[in-house]
Design an enzyme around this catalytic site. Sequence first.
Site, PDB file in Angstrom:
ATOM      1  N   ILE A 212      -5.724  -4.881   2.095  1.00 33.70           N
ATOM      2  CA  ILE A 212      -5.893  -3.622   1.366  1.00 33.70           C
ATOM      3  C   ILE A 212      -4.637  -2.772   1.518  1.00 33.70           C
ATOM      4  O   ILE A 212      -3.745  -3.108   2.290  1.00 33.70           O
ATOM      5  CB  ILE A 212      -7.140  -2.840   1.859  1.00 33.70           C
ATOM      6  CG1 ILE A 212      -6.994  -2.464   3.337  1.00 33.70           C
ATOM      7  CG2 ILE A 212      -8.377  -3.680   1.618  1.00 33.70           C
ATOM      8  CD1 ILE A 212      -8.041  -1.475   3.796  1.00 33.70           C
ATOM      9  N   CYS A 213      -4.626  -1.693   0.792  1.00 31.63           N
ATOM     10  CA  CYS A 213      -3.438  -0.870   0.714  1.00 31.63           C
ATOM     11  C   CYS A 213      -2.964  -0.437   2.086  1.00 31.63           C
ATOM     12  O   CYS A 213      -3.767  -0.063   2.939  1.00 31.63           O
ATOM     13  CB  CYS A 213      -3.677   0.366  -0.144  1.00 31.63           C
ATOM     14  SG  CYS A 213      -2.806   0.154  -1.687  1.00 31.63           S
ATOM     15  N   THR A 214      -1.690  -0.491   2.257  1.00 30.23           N
ATOM     16  CA  THR A 214      -0.966  -0.068   3.434  1.00 30.23           C
ATOM     17  C   THR A 214      -1.072  -1.070   4.579  1.00 30.23           C
ATOM     18  O   THR A 214      -0.131  -1.230   5.325  1.00 30.23           O
ATOM     19  CB  THR A 214      -1.388   1.346   3.869  1.00 30.23           C
ATOM     20  OG1 THR A 214      -0.920   2.226   2.858  1.00 30.23           O
ATOM     21  CG2 THR A 214      -0.741   1.769   5.138  1.00 30.23           C
ATOM     22  N   PHE A 215      -2.188  -1.804   4.693  1.00 29.31           N
ATOM     23  CA  PHE A 215      -2.250  -2.836   5.734  1.00 29.31           C
ATOM     24  C   PHE A 215      -1.331  -4.011   5.374  1.00 29.31           C
ATOM     25  O   PHE A 215      -0.792  -4.672   6.247  1.00 29.31           O
ATOM     26  CB  PHE A 215      -3.695  -3.277   5.956  1.00 29.31           C
ATOM     27  CG  PHE A 215      -4.458  -2.241   6.714  1.00 29.31           C
ATOM     28  CD1 PHE A 215      -4.513  -2.269   8.094  1.00 29.31           C
ATOM     29  CD2 PHE A 215      -5.057  -1.175   6.048  1.00 29.31           C
ATOM     30  CE1 PHE A 215      -5.169  -1.277   8.801  1.00 29.31           C
ATOM     31  CE2 PHE A 215      -5.703  -0.177   6.742  1.00 29.31           C
ATOM     32  CZ  PHE A 215      -5.772  -0.225   8.119  1.00 29.31           C
TER      33      PHE A 215
END
Lengths: 76, 356
Positions: free
Chosen positions: A14-17
């Site tokens: 998911i986003c940023t991970f």
Amino acid sequence: MVEPNEILDVRNEICTFREIKTLKKLKQMKPGNILEILTDYALSIARISRIAEKKGHLILAIDKIGKSEWKILMKI
Amino acid sequence: MSFNFHVISGLLLGVSFGFILQRGRFCMNSAFMDTILIKDFTILKAIITSIIVQMIGFLILVTSGIISSLNPRPFYVVSIMVGGLIFGIGMVLAGGCLSGTTYRIGEGMVGSIIAILGFFFIIILANIGVLTGITNFFNGLGQVTVIDSGPFVINNNPTLANIFGINPWILVVIIVVISIFFFTWKNKKLGEKVTIPKTSHKWSDNIFKKEWNWWVTGIALGIVGILAYPFSAAAGQNDAICLFCGWEGLSGFLMTGNINQMNWLSFLVIGMIFGSVIAATLADELKIRIPESKRLIQQFVGGVMLGFGAVLANGCNIGHIFSGIPQLALSSIVMGVFIFLGAWIITYFMFIREKG
């Protein structure tokens, strides 16, 4: 064809991970090494490219390998 | 005007909002994280652009009489700070702020649906469950109001303009000038500017050609925000876009079956998901993506925190940062700062601390 030293798969992340995993991986790598990143989210292509730009790494190629799936080659 | 007109205007503006968010890859979570992790301000610039476009637009709307007044949100000091902090942490865990989470549903991100379920769960608890009254409790800990609200503002809530007694137009001009300096300021870059290497696949160029410039995204979103205000006011809410309000209405409808629980913004939220589906389909980016179970649980918790933070602060990143800061609302500015702080704290514990 450039052979990557390491492969990082951030598909289904998911986003940023995705970006955090990329940054963590980059810290473990040596200069001159090639990192292959697999992603399935278009925003992360732009963001990983900017990580390369900021950290002084070189994007060698960005290839589409499937439906909404890309392979990024980065030289450390 | 009829109910149908409001439904259609809400859906249509929602479709355009969702379309632009998806195409512009507008993501406050990513914007804050890029600022924290790699000091890159590209997405942040899109946010600031959308804010200054609306600052000017809202003042034009109110001076020309298209809307009756601006409606800055109340500044319950503790609620806003605690809510902002929790929202900021939730945003990182959920893999998106409330706008990001909403349009990612349309892209096929299963985790974002899970995050919205977490959001619904806490909204139910806060509205009709054990947490009823929690907002009132926090609100009771302190509120800042002003006696003279100054021009254009209907309530006694503080704005940057009325606490200093300055005409909002003067402030807006100053903020626009500072923003332009920020946009043109070049920060140090180590690597070469990424130019996409030529490959045999034309799409790889296309994907970047299709990638919108930050200022295009910012201006387009700002215009939708300006258009939304009078339509929202016509439907009975004198307020700009607020996704928390829309989702809250939607959850109320799902719980009670009473269509009157839905507000204009609920239709905007539904439209947004469709807009995102359309944009993602056209760009060939629509795909079901399911994170591992550990991540899904994390996103559920993130959704709960997004909901709890938004309930306390009476608004999400869109209601406050996107729509509230353009009204110069003090509550929204403080909310923005605390969302950023929340994101920074969780990033520190997850990533920065490990750097050693």
